[in-house]
Design a protein around this motif. Structure first.
Motif, mmCIF file in Angstrom:
data_model
loop_
_atom_site.group_PDB
_atom_site.id
_atom_site.type_symbol
_atom_site.label_atom_id
_atom_site.label_comp_id
_atom_site.label_asym_id
_atom_site.label_seq_id
_atom_site.Cartn_x
_atom_site.Cartn_y
_atom_site.Cartn_z
ATOM 1 N N PHE A 1 0.825 -1.211 0.000
ATOM 2 C CA PHE A 1 0.000 0.000 0.000
ATOM 3 C C PHE A 1 0.856 1.256 0.000
ATOM 4 N N LYS A 2 2.118 1.123 0.410
ATOM 5 C CA LYS A 2 2.971 2.305 0.485
ATOM 6 C C LYS A 2 3.254 2.908 -0.893
ATOM 7 N N ASP A 3 2.998 2.148 -1.951
ATOM 8 C CA ASP A 3 3.108 2.711 -3.300
ATOM 9 C C ASP A 3 2.200 3.936 -3.456
ATOM 10 N N GLY B 1 10.850 -2.055 5.950
ATOM 11 C CA GLY B 1 10.667 -2.987 4.839
ATOM 12 C C GLY B 1 9.998 -2.346 3.638
ATOM 13 N N ASP B 2 8.705 -2.111 3.757
ATOM 14 C CA ASP B 2 7.962 -1.694 2.568
ATOM 15 C C ASP B 2 8.113 -0.227 2.196
ATOM 16 N N THR B 3 8.384 0.628 3.174
ATOM 17 C CA THR B 3 8.569 2.044 2.853
ATOM 18 C C THR B 3 9.728 2.210 1.889
ATOM 19 N N SER C 1 -1.398 -1.959 11.734
ATOM 20 C CA SER C 1 -0.698 -0.699 11.995
ATOM 21 C C SER C 1 0.685 -0.860 12.618
ATOM 22 N N GLY C 2 1.571 0.078 12.224
ATOM 23 C CA GLY C 2 2.921 0.115 12.759
ATOM 24 C C GLY C 2 3.279 1.533 13.161
ATOM 25 N N ASN C 3 3.490 2.379 12.160
ATOM 26 C CA ASN C 3 3.793 3.783 12.416
ATOM 27 C C ASN C 3 2.529 4.644 12.439
ATOM 28 N N PHE C 4 1.416 4.048 12.154
ATOM 29 C CA PHE C 4 0.079 4.639 12.255
ATOM 30 C C PHE C 4 -0.243 5.755 11.262
ATOM 31 N N GLY C 5 0.480 5.783 10.135
ATOM 32 C CA GLY C 5 0.124 6.719 9.078
ATOM 33 C C GLY C 5 -1.176 6.309 8.395
ATOM 34 N N ASN C 6 -1.304 5.023 8.155
ATOM 35 C CA ASN C 6 -2.476 4.511 7.465
ATOM 36 C C ASN C 6 -3.747 4.726 8.298
ATOM 37 N N LEU C 7 -3.666 4.415 9.559
ATOM 38 C CA LEU C 7 -4.836 4.606 10.424
ATOM 39 C C LEU C 7 -5.154 6.098 10.560
ATOM 40 N N GLU D 1 -5.692 -5.096 3.230
ATOM 41 C CA GLU D 1 -4.581 -5.969 2.848
ATOM 42 C C GLU D 1 -3.480 -5.052 2.346
ATOM 43 N N THR D 2 -2.439 -4.880 3.176
ATOM 44 C CA THR D 2 -1.434 -3.852 2.905
ATOM 45 C C THR D 2 -0.268 -4.338 2.048
ATOM 46 N N ALA D 3 -0.117 -5.662 1.898
ATOM 47 C CA ALA D 3 0.960 -6.167 1.037
ATOM 48 C C ALA D 3 0.515 -7.446 0.353
HETATM 49 C C1 LIG Z 1 4.067 -0.057 6.553
HETATM 50 C C2 LIG Z 1 3.176 -1.230 6.612
HETATM 51 C C3 LIG Z 1 2.175 -1.336 7.581
HETATM 52 C C4 LIG Z 1 1.992 -0.308 8.662
HETATM 53 O O1 LIG Z 1 1.488 0.906 8.175
HETATM 54 P P1 LIG Z 1 1.597 2.236 9.064
HETATM 55 O O2 LIG Z 1 1.018 3.299 8.240
HETATM 56 O O3 LIG Z 1 3.046 2.438 9.355
HETATM 57 O O4 LIG Z 1 0.840 1.954 10.318
HETATM 58 C C5 LIG Z 1 1.328 -2.428 7.535
HETATM 59 N N1 LIG Z 1 1.482 -3.401 6.608
HETATM 60 C C6 LIG Z 1 2.445 -3.344 5.671
HETATM 61 C C7 LIG Z 1 2.565 -4.446 4.707
HETATM 62 C C8 LIG Z 1 3.310 -2.258 5.634
HETATM 63 O O5 LIG Z 1 4.269 -2.203 4.719
#
Ligand SMILES: *Cc1c(COP(=O)(O)O)cnc(C)c1O
Length: 434
Positions: free
Chosen positions: A106-108, A137-139, A249-255, A382-384
């Protein structure tokens, strides 16, 4: 639209400055001066519009006149050259697929939009801009690919050695050209600390133009609001009524982007903050106390974040009102064993393959729905693409995952990264020698 720093509401800057600087010098994060309201008629008729039309309408509200309409249209068309479909697993249980971009994450969305917005803002400047990014990783792969060969921009990516998947690493270290990758002897949090230090170092500031493309950059958050609206547009009238969205969520940008969409008028009843055992936010939602700590490695490594940067934005949006935050967001955390079981269960029950991050979002949604039978529709993100976490996923589903061709090509190229000790002076020297 002006943007202010979460540390000083009176420090207002243009979008251009917020995007180029990345982070205000007072170490806050940029926020839109006001939360624009989406027209109620637009929401009512949203299913009549395309992804690009929806994206343009939302972008226009957050960007205003800082980018001319025609250019904004082409940025959106160019950056979002893939779909974000909602797929149904069973009645009332859906997946928002965000992995159809070039690096399959999703970071694309954020990275491709940001690269084009920056390139527009820099069109008349002579100095090269350096972008420094820490990645779990994905960023890294999304930013590297989003900015690859963009004129006037150099990208420097720091990633934790041995802590990202082989495919993720290959997508970062094989590009070369204007992309420099640094393999850091440390964790993601160490990488993030080095980046933050570099961004506020006075000597570096004097000698080169340096900014970041982490999810703290507001131009990555803005386009992430688009797909929440677009997901809503794909629902029927009943499903639109009380919708719950679960975000891994990880860094919480998406949320944060989801909550921003809600505050702008997207009818979402509740958001689920689903995390792995790095559960600082679910803990906050339980106790009202935010205690950042060192991250722990998990099989959902893009969410191994112990001090989520965007939390201050959520606090700011709710003016620190814990009760209101709790009202809009529920949080759940899951360990690796539960994650693995979920990948297996989703495959056996629906013949659908999820990656480890999305499996956590699924678990969070299920936990919430179990206690709220009145909810008519739950969506998890589904983020990846599961191929990015091939070996983890294959173990659970006992079936081989086909690697999409756009991912496979990276595996053949040689590694071009340089090692970096977890040590600021080495990084500083490297940046000053540019
Ligand atoms: C970065 C990432 C997340 C977390 O997204 P945040 O915006 O950092 O919370 C979740 N899933 C995947 C696959 C990611 O690459």
């Amino acid at each position: 639209m002006k943007y202010y720093s979460t540390n000083n509401r009176r420090h207002l800057v243009s979008l251009k400055e917020a995007v180029i600087q990345g982070m205000p010098s007072d170490h806050g994060l940029y926020m839109p001066e006001n939360i624009p309201d989406v027209d109620k008629n637009f929401i009512r008729n949203i299913s009549d519009f395309s992804f690009h039309e929806i994206s343009f309408s939302i972008a226009k509200l957050l960007i205003d006149n800082e980018i001319p309409d025609q250019i904004l249209h082409s940025i959106i068309e160019d950056a979002l050259n893939f779909q974000t479909p909602v797929v149904e697993l069973e009645k009332g249980l859906k997946i928002l697929e965000l992995f159809h971009g070039p690096t399959l994450a999703f970071k694309d969305v954020g990275a491709r939009f940001m690269a084009r917005v920056m390139s527009y803002f820099l069109r008349n400047t002579k100095n090269e801009l350096n972008i420094i990014v820490a990645t779990s990783g994905d960023t890294g792969s999304a930013v590297a690919n989003g900015f690859y060969k963009v004129d006037g921009i150099n990208v420097i990516i720091l990633y934790p050695s041995g802590k990202i998947s082989k495919i993720q690493e290959k997508q970062i270290v094989t590009l070369g050209e204007n992309i420099t990758s640094l393999e850091v002897d440390g964790t993601f949090d160490d990488c993030q600390k080095l980046v933050k230090k570099a961004l506020t170092d006075q000597d570096i500031k004097k000698s080169i133009d340096l900014t970041t493309a982490n999810s703290i950059n507001i131009s990555r958050i803005i386009p992430q609001t688009f797909y929440y609206f677009n997901a809503f547009s794909q629902l029927n009238e009943q499903e639109k009524n009380n919708l719950v969205i679960s975000v891994p969520s990880g860094n919480f940008g998406n949320l944060f982007a989801g909550i921003l969409a809600k505050k702008m008028g997207l009818p979402v009843y509740k958001f689920i903050a689903a995390t792995n055992i790095n559960d600082v936010i679910p803990e906050y939602l339980k106790s009202g106390i935010f205690t950042p700590r060192n991250s722990i490695a998990t099989i959902s490594n893009a969410m191994d974040v112990g001090n989520p940067s965007n939390f201050v934005r959520i606090l700011d949006l709710y003016k620190n009102n814990y009760v209101k935050i709790k009202n809009d967001i529920s949080g759940y955390a899951f360990d690796d064993i539960e994650t693995r079981k979920a990948i297996k269960k989703i495959y056996e029950k629906y013949e659908y393959v999820t990656d480890s991050h999305s499996a956590i979002a699924y678990l969070g949604l299920l936990k919430y729905l179990r206690n709220h039978p009145e909810i008519s529709c739950g969506i998890f993100l589904e983020t990846a693409h599961p191929a990015k976490f091939k070996s983890i996923v294959e173990k659970e589903i006992s079936t081989e995952i086909q690697i999409p061709a756009r991912l496979e090509k990276f595996l053949e190229y040689p590694k071009l990264s340089k090692p970096l000790k977890n040590n600021f002076s080495d990084l500083k020297q490297l940046l000053l020698s540019r």
